[in-house]
Design a protein around this motif. Structure first.
Motif, PDB file in Angstrom:
ATOM      1  N   PRO A  77       0.814  -1.213   0.000  1.00 12.04           N
ATOM      2  CA  PRO A  77       0.000   0.000   0.000  1.00 12.04           C
ATOM      3  C   PRO A  77       0.856   1.275   0.000  1.00 12.04           C
ATOM      4  O   PRO A  77       1.893   1.339   0.657  1.00 12.04           O
ATOM      5  N   GLU A  78       0.414   2.262  -0.767  1.00 13.23           N
ATOM      6  CA  GLU A  78       1.061   3.582  -0.869  1.00 13.23           C
ATOM      7  C   GLU A  78       2.461   3.495  -1.455  1.00 13.23           C
ATOM      8  O   GLU A  78       3.301   4.346  -1.189  1.00 13.23           O
ATOM      9  N   SER A  79       2.725   2.459  -2.245  1.00 14.95           N
ATOM     10  CA  SER A  79       4.068   2.233  -2.757  1.00 14.95           C
ATOM     11  C   SER A  79       4.002   1.563  -4.120  1.00 14.95           C
ATOM     12  O   SER A  79       2.931   1.230  -4.614  1.00 14.95           O
ATOM     13  N   GLY A  80       5.195   1.343  -4.689  1.00 16.20           N
ATOM     14  CA  GLY A  80       5.277   0.681  -5.980  1.00 16.20           C
ATOM     15  C   GLY A  80       6.141  -0.555  -5.920  1.00 16.20           C
ATOM     16  O   GLY A  80       6.953  -0.726  -5.007  1.00 16.20           O
ATOM     17  N   ILE A  81       5.941  -1.431  -6.902  1.00 14.66           N
ATOM     18  CA  ILE A  81       6.811  -2.587  -7.090  1.00 14.66           C
ATOM     19  C   ILE A  81       7.233  -2.605  -8.554  1.00 14.66           C
ATOM     20  O   ILE A  81       6.524  -2.093  -9.421  1.00 14.66           O
ATOM     21  N   ALA A  82       8.381  -3.155  -8.817  1.00 13.85           N
ATOM     22  CA  ALA A  82       8.871  -3.278 -10.189  1.00 13.85           C
ATOM     23  C   ALA A  82       8.522  -4.661 -10.723  1.00 13.85           C
ATOM     24  O   ALA A  82       8.671  -5.658 -10.022  1.00 13.85           O
TER      25      ALA A  82
ATOM     26  N   VAL B 168       4.446  -0.709 -10.813  1.00 18.24           N
ATOM     27  CA  VAL B 168       3.026  -0.831 -10.491  1.00 18.24           C
ATOM     28  C   VAL B 168       2.820  -0.246  -9.103  1.00 18.24           C
ATOM     29  O   VAL B 168       3.496  -0.646  -8.147  1.00 18.24           O
ATOM     30  N   PHE B 169       1.891   0.697  -8.998  1.00 18.76           N
ATOM     31  CA  PHE B 169       1.628   1.391  -7.733  1.00 18.76           C
ATOM     32  C   PHE B 169       0.240   1.038  -7.218  1.00 18.76           C
ATOM     33  O   PHE B 169      -0.720   0.959  -7.983  1.00 18.76           O
ATOM     34  N   TYR B 170       0.154   0.860  -5.889  1.00 15.85           N
ATOM     35  CA  TYR B 170      -1.107   0.559  -5.222  1.00 15.85           C
ATOM     36  C   TYR B 170      -1.400   1.662  -4.216  1.00 15.85           C
ATOM     37  O   TYR B 170      -0.692   1.805  -3.212  1.00 15.85           O
ATOM     38  N   LEU B 171      -2.423   2.465  -4.521  1.00 15.60           N
ATOM     39  CA  LEU B 171      -2.846   3.563  -3.650  1.00 15.60           C
ATOM     40  C   LEU B 171      -4.275   3.274  -3.202  1.00 15.60           C
ATOM     41  O   LEU B 171      -5.242   3.721  -3.820  1.00 15.60           O
ATOM     42  N   PRO B 172      -4.451   2.503  -2.117  1.00 12.93           N
ATOM     43  CA  PRO B 172      -5.782   2.014  -1.739  1.00 12.93           C
ATOM     44  C   PRO B 172      -6.773   3.107  -1.350  1.00 12.93           C
ATOM     45  O   PRO B 172      -7.976   2.861  -1.376  1.00 12.93           O
ATOM     46  N   HIS B 173      -6.319   4.301  -1.042  1.00  6.17           N
ATOM     47  CA  HIS B 173      -7.223   5.384  -0.659  1.00  6.17           C
ATOM     48  C   HIS B 173      -7.806   6.110  -1.871  1.00  6.17           C
ATOM     49  O   HIS B 173      -8.607   7.011  -1.716  1.00  6.17           O
ATOM     50  N   ARG B 174      -7.396   5.738  -3.089  1.00  2.00           N
ATOM     51  CA  ARG B 174      -7.851   6.387  -4.321  1.00  2.00           C
ATOM     52  C   ARG B 174      -8.672   5.423  -5.170  1.00  2.00           C
ATOM     53  O   ARG B 174      -8.537   4.223  -5.050  1.00  2.00           O
TER      54      ARG B 174
END
Length: 122
Positions: free
Chosen positions: A18-23, A33-39
């Motif tokens: 959450p609030e971060s990215g992975i390659a 790839v970014f995961y922003l669960p509040h959006r």
């Protein structure tokens, strides 16, 4: 003529932070790839390559919000890239590629181009 694409499974929901990215690696190269669960939407994908340094680091950048725009700040030179459009907010002449993202059960899929040369008839 529209380029051919496919929906490539690149990771699972459990891989996301959450609030971060992975390659991840795709046939189109490295993608962040970014995961922003509040959006909504909560998933974004852009090229992992910082265009200012040529280094694959954008997934390690700090995510945030500038004037309502979800962004990632490059960990090297701190430029901000829109996670929606790929546009660099500090230099209008620079952008990174964006990728459509699909949640398919527990798999994260990216729409990536298919290498046309592989299907070409000699």
């Amino acid at each position: 003529m529209k380029a051919r694409t496919c929906w490539d499974a690149v990771c699972t929901v459990e891989d996301l932070v959450p609030e971060s990215g992975i390659a991840v690696w795709t046939d189109d190269g490295p993608v962040a790839v970014f995961y922003l669960p509040h959006r909504l939407p909560a998933l974004f994908a852009i090229s992992h390559t910082d265009p200012f340094s040529g280094t694959n680091v954008l997934a390690r950048g700090i995510t945030g919000d500038l004037k309502g725009e979800p962004v990632v700040a490059s960990p090297l030179y701190k430029q901000h890239f829109s996670l929606v459009t790929g546009q660099c907010l500090e230099d209008e002449n620079v952008s990174v590629k964006t990728y459509p993202v699909l949640l398919d059960g527990d798999k994260i899929r990216l729409e990536v181009p298919i290498d046309q040369s592989e299907s070409a008839v000699a």
